[in-house]
Write a protein that holds these residues in place. Structure first.
Motif, short mmCIF file in Angstrom:
data_model
loop_
_atom_site.label_atom_id
_atom_site.label_comp_id
_atom_site.label_asym_id
_atom_site.label_seq_id
_atom_site.Cartn_x
_atom_site.Cartn_y
_atom_site.Cartn_z
N TRP A 292 -37.35 2.07 11.52
CA TRP A 292 -38.32 1.67 10.51
C TRP A 292 -38.07 0.24 10.03
O TRP A 292 -38.97 -0.40 9.49
N ARG A 293 -36.86 -0.25 10.23
CA ARG A 293 -36.55 -1.60 9.75
C ARG A 293 -37.36 -2.67 10.47
O ARG A 293 -37.52 -3.78 9.96
N TRP A 294 -37.86 -2.33 11.67
CA TRP A 294 -38.67 -3.30 12.40
C TRP A 294 -39.96 -3.65 11.66
O TRP A 294 -40.59 -4.67 11.94
N ILE A 295 -40.36 -2.80 10.70
CA ILE A 295 -41.61 -3.07 9.98
C ILE A 295 -41.55 -4.40 9.23
O ILE A 295 -42.57 -5.04 8.99
N PHE A 296 -40.33 -4.82 8.87
CA PHE A 296 -40.20 -6.07 8.13
C PHE A 296 -40.57 -7.29 8.97
O PHE A 296 -40.79 -8.38 8.43
N LEU A 297 -40.66 -7.12 10.27
CA LEU A 297 -41.07 -8.23 11.13
C LEU A 297 -42.54 -8.58 10.96
O LEU A 297 -43.01 -9.58 11.49
N ILE A 298 -43.28 -7.76 10.21
CA ILE A 298 -44.67 -8.10 9.95
C ILE A 298 -44.78 -9.31 9.03
O ILE A 298 -45.79 -10.01 9.01
N ASN A 299 -43.73 -9.58 8.26
CA ASN A 299 -43.80 -10.64 7.26
C ASN A 299 -43.79 -12.07 7.83
O ASN A 299 -44.54 -12.92 7.34
N PRO A 300 -42.94 -12.40 8.83
CA PRO A 300 -42.93 -13.79 9.32
C PRO A 300 -44.28 -14.31 9.80
O PRO A 300 -44.69 -15.41 9.39
N PRO A 301 -45.03 -13.58 10.66
CA PRO A 301 -46.32 -14.14 11.07
C PRO A 301 -47.30 -14.29 9.91
O PRO A 301 -48.10 -15.25 9.88
N LEU A 302 -47.26 -13.39 8.95
CA LEU A 302 -48.14 -13.53 7.79
C LEU A 302 -47.76 -14.75 6.97
O LEU A 302 -48.63 -15.49 6.48
N GLY A 303 -46.45 -14.96 6.80
CA GLY A 303 -46.01 -16.14 6.07
C GLY A 303 -46.40 -17.44 6.77
O GLY A 303 -46.85 -18.40 6.13
N ILE A 304 -46.24 -17.47 8.09
CA ILE A 304 -46.61 -18.66 8.85
C ILE A 304 -48.11 -18.91 8.73
O ILE A 304 -48.56 -20.05 8.55
N ALA A 305 -48.91 -17.85 8.83
CA ALA A 305 -50.37 -18.00 8.71
C ALA A 305 -50.74 -18.54 7.33
O ALA A 305 -51.62 -19.41 7.20
N ALA A 306 -50.07 -18.04 6.28
CA ALA A 306 -50.36 -18.52 4.93
C ALA A 306 -50.04 -20.01 4.80
O ALA A 306 -50.80 -20.77 4.17
N ILE A 307 -48.93 -20.44 5.39
CA ILE A 307 -48.56 -21.86 5.33
C ILE A 307 -49.60 -22.72 6.04
O ILE A 307 -50.03 -23.76 5.53
N VAL A 308 -50.02 -22.28 7.22
CA VAL A 308 -51.00 -23.06 7.99
C VAL A 308 -52.33 -23.15 7.23
O VAL A 308 -52.93 -24.23 7.12
N ILE A 309 -52.78 -22.03 6.70
CA ILE A 309 -54.05 -22.02 5.97
C ILE A 309 -53.97 -22.88 4.72
O ILE A 309 -54.90 -23.64 4.40
N ALA A 310 -52.85 -22.80 4.01
CA ALA A 310 -52.69 -23.59 2.79
C ALA A 310 -52.69 -25.08 3.09
O ALA A 310 -53.32 -25.87 2.38
N ARG A 311 -52.00 -25.48 4.15
CA ARG A 311 -51.95 -26.90 4.49
C ARG A 311 -53.31 -27.44 4.91
O ARG A 311 -53.62 -28.60 4.69
#
Length: 298
Positions: free
Chosen positions: A1-20
């Protein structure tokens, strides 16, 4: 179940790209600031000490390590408050809490989001341990809450602008409390559509009514210079409240004493406690939020 935390990096990267690409840059007036290391360290130690004690103490007896952790955590939290009131550049400017709307909204956030965090946690366990849901099915069972918030939160915010934040911030937690009463009746043998979906939809409706007005109220209660800090404080209050509620409720409700592999009757008690917390949050909002004064930024 710990693999679920890997959902966060792509979402964070997408947020950074959209914000910039899409968010216009803003800059505050030049200000010589420093990182509040002592405040951050004392707050972290305080929360860690208190939460560890609340988790370990009830289940394993209040032995010396738990008592020492609780005492040390409380001392660190007191030190944090003193540091922030005396710091020239505090992490949490205590002067912000002089605003009745800011203080009241964060108090309501603490009790309401404590209840919400505990409900999500305990409901997921209830579905798996007592009703036989798989982990995937238990997680999917609450997706209507997310769907409702995505579909209607913006409209809720517009409505709050038209009628003021006081009424929705009072009514929303009360609707959530009613949903928790229904969730307390979840029993093995009942279908999802008949036994769980109505409560989940009502839960989502309560969040839709509450979240957007609450966020807007926090931001309106502080000046533009502190908007980011105000939002961060409110978010941290919500996360800390959920953390503490999840640590405390199993012992208070009797879940800790239930047979292994089940939540027992303590689950119903926990839902009632969470409903009471939401009702308290609604009462705090009714007592502290004033629409005309909010427009003036108090």
């Amino acid at each position: 179940w710990r693999w679920i935390f890997l959902i966060n990096p792509p979402l964070g990267i997408a947020a950074i790209v959209i914000a910039r690409r899409s968010v216009p840059e803003t800059r505050a007036e030049p200000h010589q600031s420093t990182i509040d290391v002592s405040g951050a360290v004392s707050l972290s130690l305080g929360l860690a000490g208190v939460v560890y004690a609340l988790i370990e103490g009830p289940g394993h007896g209040w032995a010396t390590p738990a008592v020492a952790s609780l005492a040390g955590g409380l001392a660190a939290l007191v030190a944090f408050a003193l540091i922030e009131t005396r710091s020239a550049d505090p992490m949490v400017p205590m002067s912000m809490f002089r605003s009745r709307h800011f203080a009241g909204t964060n108090a309501a956030t603490f009790v309401v989001w404590g209840a919400i965090g505990a409900v999500f946690f305990l409901l997921t366990l209830r579905l798996q341990l007592d009703l036989g849901y798989s982990a995937l099915a238990a997680g999917a069972a609450t997706l209507p809450v997310t769907a409702l918030m995505m579909a209607f939160s913006a409209r809720s915010g517009v409505l709050a602008q038209q009628i003021g934040a006081r009424l929705p911030m009072t009514a929303g937690p009360l609707v959530a409390a009613a949903a928790f009463a229904l969730l307390g009746q979840v029993r093995p043998g009942r279908s999802y559509a008949a036994g769980l979906l109505p409560a989940v939809l009502l839960f989502g409706a309560g969040l839709v009514i509450t979240v957007a007005p609450l966020t807007a109220t926090v931001l309106a209660a502080v000046d533009d210079q502190h908007a980011g800090v105000g939002s961060a404080i409110n978010n941290a209050v919500a996360r800390v409240a959920s953390l503490l509620a999840i640590a405390v409720l199993p012992a208070v409700s009797g879940i800790s004493d239930a047979p292994a592999g089940t939540l027992g009757s303590g689950y119903v008690t926990a839902m009632r406690i969470c409903g009471g917390l939401c009702m308290l949050g609604g009462a705090i909002c009714w007592a502290t939020i004033r629409n005309p004064e909010l427009a003036a930024g108090t």
